[in-house]
Design a protein around this motif. Structure first.
Motif, PDB file in Angstrom:
ATOM      1  N   PRO A  95     -16.134  34.947   2.816  1.00 18.40           N
ATOM      2  CA  PRO A  95     -15.960  36.042   3.765  1.00 18.40           C
ATOM      3  C   PRO A  95     -16.087  37.421   3.101  1.00 18.40           C
ATOM      4  N   SER A 125     -19.184  35.514  13.610  1.00 15.01           N
ATOM      5  CA  SER A 125     -17.746  35.500  13.888  1.00 15.01           C
ATOM      6  C   SER A 125     -17.009  36.329  12.846  1.00 15.01           C
ATOM      7  N   LEU A 126     -15.933  36.950  13.313  1.00 12.82           N
ATOM      8  CA  LEU A 126     -15.103  37.751  12.418  1.00 12.82           C
ATOM      9  C   LEU A 126     -13.663  37.695  12.885  1.00 12.82           C
ATOM     10  N   GLU A 127     -12.762  37.971  11.948  1.00 12.32           N
ATOM     11  CA  GLU A 127     -11.343  38.075  12.261  1.00 12.32           C
ATOM     12  C   GLU A 127     -10.954  39.535  12.153  1.00 12.32           C
ATOM     13  N   SER A 139      -3.048  39.099  11.912  1.00 10.03           N
ATOM     14  CA  SER A 139      -4.291  38.724  12.582  1.00 10.03           C
ATOM     15  C   SER A 139      -4.199  39.053  14.067  1.00 10.03           C
ATOM     16  N   VAL A 142      -9.690  35.740  15.994  1.00 12.00           N
ATOM     17  CA  VAL A 142     -11.061  35.519  15.531  1.00 12.00           C
ATOM     18  C   VAL A 142     -11.967  35.673  16.743  1.00 12.00           C
ATOM     19  N   GLU A 168     -12.783  40.788   8.808  1.00 12.48           N
ATOM     20  CA  GLU A 168     -13.133  39.791   7.814  1.00 12.48           C
ATOM     21  C   GLU A 168     -14.203  38.903   8.421  1.00 12.48           C
ATOM     22  N   LYS A 170     -16.494  35.895   8.967  1.00 11.45           N
ATOM     23  CA  LYS A 170     -16.397  34.449   8.754  1.00 11.45           C
ATOM     24  C   LYS A 170     -17.770  33.788   8.659  1.00 11.45           C
ATOM     25  N   SER A 171     -18.720  34.231   9.516  1.00 16.62           N
ATOM     26  CA  SER A 171     -20.050  33.625   9.498  1.00 16.62           C
ATOM     27  C   SER A 171     -21.087  34.622  10.004  1.00 16.62           C
TER      28      SER A 171
END
Length: 191
Positions: A95, A125-127, A139, A142, A168, A170-171
């Motif tokens: 990440p 995707s992100l957080e 958090s 997501v 953050e 993720k993908s």
């Protein structure tokens, strides 16, 4: 001739009265001070904010001169500039993260996000995380994004007050370790 002059006087007075009727100031409170629930969400002025930290940015001029490639580009209000993970002489892995210091605590209902306009290296995707001290993070969820040029809305479950926010990643849609993003700014809702 007398009738013509009388007609001009009456007609002129009627126009003056009609114009006067349209130049008043309303005392209707809803027109002067609309209910907050009727206002659209608004973003904050980000010009004094700082990037508190980042895991990677393309600062070797691979994307061009600053702000291209730099983390600060996500705050500049220009969807043509963008942050990009480092790729010129480096290969960071996800990440990736960027955190922003808003300088003071702000009430936030969600975030507006705009992908890089070339639609390459877009985030899938992100957080989103928030903090009041920049070290203890909570958090906010997501989020799965779309690969589109238009603005996306990332709504929080409830309005929160905080000073720092962090994304953050993720993908990425293309499955690589490289990512890019044009804008990520919080908004306040008056509902």
């Amino acid at each position: 001739m007398n009738i013509l002059n009388t007609y001009k006087s009456i007609f002129g007075a009627a126009i003056a009265l009609a114009l006067a009727a349209f130049t008043f100031v309303s005392c209707d409170e809803d027109l002067v001070y609309p209910e907050q629930s009727k206002l659209p969400p608004a973003t904050y002025n980000t010009s004094e904010w700082d990037i508190a930290a980042y895991s990677t940015q393309e600062d070797q001029d691979g994307e061009g001169p600053s702000p291209y490639g730099r983390a600060i580009a996500i705050l500049d209000g220009n969807t043509d500039t963008f942050w990009h993970s480092c790729w010129n002489g480096c290969t960071p892995t996800v990440p990736h993260f960027i955190s922003v210091d808003m300088k003071t605590e702000k009430e936030v209902a969600g975030f507006y996000l705009v992908q890089r306009q070339s639609l390459t290296r877009n985030i899938e995707s992100l957080e989103l995380l928030t903090s009041n001290d920049g070290s203890s993070w909570t958090s906010q969820g997501v989020y799965t994004l779309e690969k589109i040029k238009s603005q996306q809305v990332l709504e929080l479950n409830e309005t929160q007050t905080f000073r720092y926010y962090k994304m953050e990643i993720k993908s990425v849609f293309d499955g690589t370790n490289h990512a890019a993003l044009a804008e990520l700014v919080p908004y306040i809702s008056y509902n």
